[in-house]
Design a protein around this motif. Structure first.
Motif, PDB file in Angstrom:
ATOM      1  N   LEU A  68       0.812  -1.210   0.000  1.00 32.15           N
ATOM      2  CA  LEU A  68       0.000   0.000   0.000  1.00 32.15           C
ATOM      3  C   LEU A  68       0.853   1.271   0.000  1.00 32.15           C
ATOM      4  O   LEU A  68       0.688   2.145  -0.857  1.00 32.15           O
ATOM      5  CB  LEU A  68      -0.917  -0.013   1.232  1.00 32.15           C
ATOM      6  CG  LEU A  68      -1.766   1.234   1.466  1.00 32.15           C
ATOM      7  CD1 LEU A  68      -2.880   1.324   0.448  1.00 32.15           C
ATOM      8  CD2 LEU A  68      -2.338   1.233   2.886  1.00 32.15           C
ATOM      9  N   LEU A  69       1.771   1.404   0.945  1.00 31.65           N
ATOM     10  CA  LEU A  69       2.549   2.637   1.072  1.00 31.65           C
ATOM     11  C   LEU A  69       3.568   2.781  -0.052  1.00 31.65           C
ATOM     12  O   LEU A  69       3.860   3.896  -0.496  1.00 31.65           O
ATOM     13  CB  LEU A  69       3.243   2.676   2.433  1.00 31.65           C
ATOM     14  CG  LEU A  69       2.300   2.743   3.637  1.00 31.65           C
ATOM     15  CD1 LEU A  69       3.086   2.754   4.938  1.00 31.65           C
ATOM     16  CD2 LEU A  69       1.417   3.986   3.554  1.00 31.65           C
ATOM     17  N   VAL A  70       4.108   1.658  -0.507  1.00 36.16           N
ATOM     18  CA  VAL A  70       5.032   1.714  -1.643  1.00 36.16           C
ATOM     19  C   VAL A  70       4.293   2.196  -2.889  1.00 36.16           C
ATOM     20  O   VAL A  70       4.795   3.035  -3.655  1.00 36.16           O
ATOM     21  CB  VAL A  70       5.670   0.330  -1.896  1.00 36.16           C
ATOM     22  CG1 VAL A  70       6.483   0.339  -3.189  1.00 36.16           C
ATOM     23  CG2 VAL A  70       6.556  -0.073  -0.716  1.00 36.16           C
ATOM     24  N   ALA A  71       3.078   1.675  -3.080  1.00 38.12           N
ATOM     25  CA  ALA A  71       2.285   2.073  -4.246  1.00 38.12           C
ATOM     26  C   ALA A  71       1.930   3.553  -4.195  1.00 38.12           C
ATOM     27  O   ALA A  71       2.073   4.280  -5.183  1.00 38.12           O
ATOM     28  CB  ALA A  71       1.016   1.223  -4.330  1.00 38.12           C
ATOM     29  N   TRP A  72       1.470   4.013  -3.042  1.00 37.21           N
ATOM     30  CA  TRP A  72       1.125   5.432  -2.934  1.00 37.21           C
ATOM     31  C   TRP A  72       2.358   6.313  -3.084  1.00 37.21           C
ATOM     32  O   TRP A  72       2.290   7.408  -3.662  1.00 37.21           O
ATOM     33  CB  TRP A  72       0.417   5.711  -1.613  1.00 37.21           C
ATOM     34  CG  TRP A  72      -1.064   5.490  -1.702  1.00 37.21           C
ATOM     35  CD1 TRP A  72      -1.786   4.463  -1.183  1.00 37.21           C
ATOM     36  CD2 TRP A  72      -2.000   6.329  -2.393  1.00 37.21           C
ATOM     37  NE1 TRP A  72      -3.117   4.602  -1.497  1.00 37.21           N
ATOM     38  CE2 TRP A  72      -3.288   5.735  -2.238  1.00 37.21           C
ATOM     39  CE3 TRP A  72      -1.881   7.510  -3.112  1.00 37.21           C
ATOM     40  CZ2 TRP A  72      -4.429   6.302  -2.787  1.00 37.21           C
ATOM     41  CZ3 TRP A  72      -3.029   8.075  -3.672  1.00 37.21           C
ATOM     42  CH2 TRP A  72      -4.280   7.473  -3.500  1.00 37.21           C
ATOM     43  N   GLY A  73       3.493   5.855  -2.585  1.00 33.45           N
ATOM     44  CA  GLY A  73       4.726   6.620  -2.768  1.00 33.45           C
ATOM     45  C   GLY A  73       5.082   6.768  -4.233  1.00 33.45           C
ATOM     46  O   GLY A  73       5.420   7.859  -4.703  1.00 33.45           O
ATOM     47  N   GLY A  74       4.984   5.663  -5.003  1.00 36.07           N
ATOM     48  CA  GLY A  74       5.301   5.718  -6.427  1.00 36.07           C
ATOM     49  C   GLY A  74       4.325   6.579  -7.210  1.00 36.07           C
ATOM     50  O   GLY A  74       4.721   7.368  -8.080  1.00 36.07           O
ATOM     51  N   VAL A  75       3.033   6.451  -6.907  1.00 37.43           N
ATOM     52  CA  VAL A  75       2.013   7.229  -7.619  1.00 37.43           C
ATOM     53  C   VAL A  75       2.144   8.714  -7.287  1.00 37.43           C
ATOM     54  O   VAL A  75       2.053   9.576  -8.174  1.00 37.43           O
ATOM     55  CB  VAL A  75       0.599   6.711  -7.278  1.00 37.43           C
ATOM     56  CG1 VAL A  75      -0.466   7.650  -7.834  1.00 37.43           C
ATOM     57  CG2 VAL A  75       0.411   5.303  -7.836  1.00 37.43           C
ATOM     58  N   LEU A  76       2.367   9.041  -6.023  1.00 34.60           N
ATOM     59  CA  LEU A  76       2.540  10.434  -5.649  1.00 34.60           C
ATOM     60  C   LEU A  76       3.819  11.012  -6.248  1.00 34.60           C
ATOM     61  O   LEU A  76       3.861  12.191  -6.632  1.00 34.60           O
ATOM     62  CB  LEU A  76       2.558  10.574  -4.126  1.00 34.60           C
ATOM     63  CG  LEU A  76       1.213  10.354  -3.423  1.00 34.60           C
ATOM     64  CD1 LEU A  76       1.394  10.333  -1.911  1.00 34.60           C
ATOM     65  CD2 LEU A  76       0.223  11.438  -3.810  1.00 34.60           C
ATOM     66  N   ALA A  77       4.868  10.194  -6.327  1.00 33.66           N
ATOM     67  CA  ALA A  77       6.102  10.668  -6.970  1.00 33.66           C
ATOM     68  C   ALA A  77       5.828  11.063  -8.415  1.00 33.66           C
ATOM     69  O   ALA A  77       6.302  12.102  -8.886  1.00 33.66           O
ATOM     70  CB  ALA A  77       7.180   9.585  -6.899  1.00 33.66           C
ATOM     71  N   TYR A  78       5.036  10.251  -9.128  1.00 31.61           N
ATOM     72  CA  TYR A  78       4.701  10.602 -10.511  1.00 31.61           C
ATOM     73  C   TYR A  78       3.783  11.813 -10.567  1.00 31.61           C
ATOM     74  O   TYR A  78       3.955  12.693 -11.425  1.00 31.61           O
ATOM     75  CB  TYR A  78       4.039   9.429 -11.219  1.00 31.61           C
ATOM     76  CG  TYR A  78       3.630   9.802 -12.626  1.00 31.61           C
ATOM     77  CD1 TYR A  78       4.581  10.014 -13.608  1.00 31.61           C
ATOM     78  CD2 TYR A  78       2.287   9.999 -12.953  1.00 31.61           C
ATOM     79  CE1 TYR A  78       4.222  10.393 -14.902  1.00 31.61           C
ATOM     80  CE2 TYR A  78       1.916  10.378 -14.233  1.00 31.61           C
ATOM     81  CZ  TYR A  78       2.888  10.573 -15.196  1.00 31.61           C
ATOM     82  OH  TYR A  78       2.524  10.969 -16.462  1.00 31.61           O
ATOM     83  N   ALA A  79       2.801  11.886  -9.660  1.00 28.75           N
ATOM     84  CA  ALA A  79       1.862  13.017  -9.664  1.00 28.75           C
ATOM     85  C   ALA A  79       2.610  14.338  -9.502  1.00 28.75           C
ATOM     86  O   ALA A  79       2.349  15.311 -10.230  1.00 28.75           O
ATOM     87  CB  ALA A  79       0.833  12.846  -8.549  1.00 28.75           C
ATOM     88  N   PHE A  80       3.559  14.376  -8.581  1.00 26.30           N
ATOM     89  CA  PHE A  80       4.310  15.614  -8.372  1.00 26.30           C
ATOM     90  C   PHE A  80       5.367  15.814  -9.460  1.00 26.30           C
ATOM     91  O   PHE A  80       5.657  16.958  -9.837  1.00 26.30           O
ATOM     92  CB  PHE A  80       4.940  15.617  -6.984  1.00 26.30           C
ATOM     93  CG  PHE A  80       3.953  15.817  -5.870  1.00 26.30           C
ATOM     94  CD1 PHE A  80       3.191  16.975  -5.806  1.00 26.30           C
ATOM     95  CD2 PHE A  80       3.766  14.846  -4.901  1.00 26.30           C
ATOM     96  CE1 PHE A  80       2.269  17.166  -4.786  1.00 26.30           C
ATOM     97  CE2 PHE A  80       2.843  15.028  -3.886  1.00 26.30           C
ATOM     98  CZ  PHE A  80       2.088  16.199  -3.823  1.00 26.30           C
TER      99      PHE A  80
END
Length: 515
Positions: free
Chosen positions: A225-237
């Motif tokens: 969960l946290l790894v996925a959100w970290g990767g998605v947020l990294a792309y979003a920003f």
């Protein structure tokens, strides 16, 4: 040639500006011709073989535009239909030929070979710009038809590769104004400051988020969960600071030449709903889709059902404009669905008189909107549809929760509760996890807490002032940071430029170049 390259910053830009203002002392026509020639050189640096295509497109649309402008009755309509169809067919060939063949092969079981058509850089932007010119001409909004100015309008290098999508009426008067051909210390200072802010967004933030976003999206293994959100947020920003940085750099470069480009970003992640988001994100594309697609389809004038269908079709086509793939279609449909829900909810909120203006409500709305946007970014970025579905599952906790050993130890006491909730908990992630989330938190703090470029420059760049349709910023004060023509800001801009130049190394392309 990239805006974020030594060749552009130290050679192309100074030489182009020097030649422009030197020639402007003798003739505005010579200066405009120099700038158009420099713009063609800038485009040719990318792909010399596509300069004839660009010039042919410009010549065709200029000729037809004059026909439309001086035509009458049904003749105008026929010329407009012909020209718009020709532009869309050209764009479809280069952008969607292989996508169409792949779809036919998948549905019909055929084995037609792909054509492997190479997409000319910037074709989506200069095609949309010229369609807007044709429609504006048909509606009687175009008054000036000088070919040199039209050539400069289309090829103008600050916007040619990745926008903003321009209107003829907002650029042509500027090419005629005498002040646009005079070297101004104020224009140079303001332009370089905006350029430095945009360059810092790209080089110091987006490019440092890129490895973490790429690492996550290029993996095939399931993630927690946290790894996925970290990767998605990294792309979003990464995407936000990359494209927002490009837009700032384009505006800053153009201001040096005395030309003001329209605002393209207005803190979209601070939006309190999806309607607000699309008023702030890629604002010139949103304007184009609204004015030349959504409204001609009927907009919201024919009842709620027709409005929702128009929204879905507009966003679907907007998604496919970004790329020829089912992922982009799903991304567009998601945003179409978001807009439908948003319109329906706005009507209910008004009927029930909900306290939508209160700070807690706005903060919750902003968080929900941002989460929905990030969810859709998965389909925008993922390499294929199955990978996108896997990532969405991880965002919902289907892959459990992974934490590095140093962070996992305090949570062992919560394991029974997590087991009851059906969420598995295990040690994993390591250094990459910490680095990703560190950059995400830095980017989030800059995005949500600091003023944006137009807020910083608001005193000396009214054209970058807050966009009136955007619905207002959240009701908390931004940090006091306003640009002034003084030594302190000269030092700040100099330090930013120096830090960016030291960090350039191997310049990375802007993400929107692929569209």
């Amino acid at each position: 040639m990239l805006f974020n390259s030594f060749s552009f910053i130290l050679l192309f830009l100074p030489i182009t500006a020097l030649g422009y203002f030197t020639l402007a002392r003798r003739s505005q026509t010579m200066a405009a011709a120099w700038l158009a020639s420099a713009s063609l050189f800038f485009y040719g640096w990318w792909s010399v073989e596509y300069i004839p295509l660009l010039l042919a497109s410009i010549g065709f649309n200029y000729m037809v535009g004059r026909r439309i402008g001086h035509g009458l009755g049904t003749a105008k309509t026929r010329w407009l239909a012909l020209a718009v169809a020709a532009n869309l067919l050209l764009l479809a060939y280069f952008k969607y030929a292989d996508f169409f063949i792949s779809g036919v092969n998948a549905v019909g079981g055929t084995h037609w070979p792909l054509w492997h058509v190479v997409l000319p850089i910037g074709i989506s932007f200069y095609t949309f710009t010229q369609i807007a010119f044709l429609v504006d001409t048909y509606q009687g909004k175009v008054q000036e038809y000088r070919f040199l100015h039209y050539l400069l309008f289309i090829t103008y290098f600050p916007h040619l590769i990745a926008g903003p999508v321009l209107h003829h009426a907002e650029m042509m008067p500027q090419f005629e104004r005498r002040d646009s051909y005079r070297l101004s210390a104020a224009n140079v200072a303001i332009g370089l400051s905006i350029f430095a802010i945009g360059l810092a967004k790209k080089v110091l933030i987006a490019d440092n988020l890129s490895p973490h976003a790429n690492f996550f999206f290029n993996q095939s293994d399931p993630q927690g969960l946290l790894v996925a959100w970290g990767g998605v947020l990294a792309y979003a920003f990464q995407l936000y600071f990359d494209f927002s940085g490009y837009s700032d750099m384009a505006i800053g470069i153009s201001r040096i030449f005395g030309i003001r480009l329209p605002l393209n970003f207005d803190s979209p992640y601070k939006s309190v709903n999806i309607i607000d988001f699309w008023r702030r994100w890629h604002m010139t594309l949103s304007r184009f889709l609204r004015d030349y697609l959504y409204i001609p389809l009927g907009g919201g004038r024919r009842g709620p059902v027709r409005r929702y269908l128009n929204l879905m079709l507009t966003m679907l086509l907007g998604g496919l404009w970004h790329g020829a793939g089912w992922n982009f279609a799903v991304w567009g449909l998601l945003h179409g669905g978001y807009l439908m829900v948003n319109h329906a909810w706005a009507a209910l909120a008004a009927r029930w008189r909900l306290p939508t203006a209160s700070l807690p409500w706005r903060l919750a709305s902003m968080a929900l909107t941002f989460a929905a946007v990030c969810y859709a970014w998965v389909f925008f970025r993922a390499t294929d549809f199955s990978r996108a579905v896997t990532i969405v599952g991880a965002l919902c906790g289907h892959g459990g929760v992974a934490l590095p050993e140093s962070l996992a130890a305090p949570l062992h006491a919560l394991r029974p509760l997590m087991d009851r909730l059906g969420v598995s908990f295990y040690v994993g992630g390591g250094t990459r996890f910490v680095q990703t989330w560190s950059w995400v938190l830095v980017a989030a703090a800059i995005c949500f807490l600091l003023p944006n470029t137009q807020q910083i420059m608001r005193r000396y760049e009214p054209a970058l002032d807050h966009h009136p349709a955007a619905g207002g910023y959240p009701a908390w004060p931004a940090l006091p940071l306003a640009w002034l023509p003084n030594r302190r800001w000269a030092l700040v801009v100099s330090v930013l430029m120096l830090a960016c130049l030291l960090a350039l190394g191997r310049p990375a392309e802007f993400l929107y170049f692929q569209f």
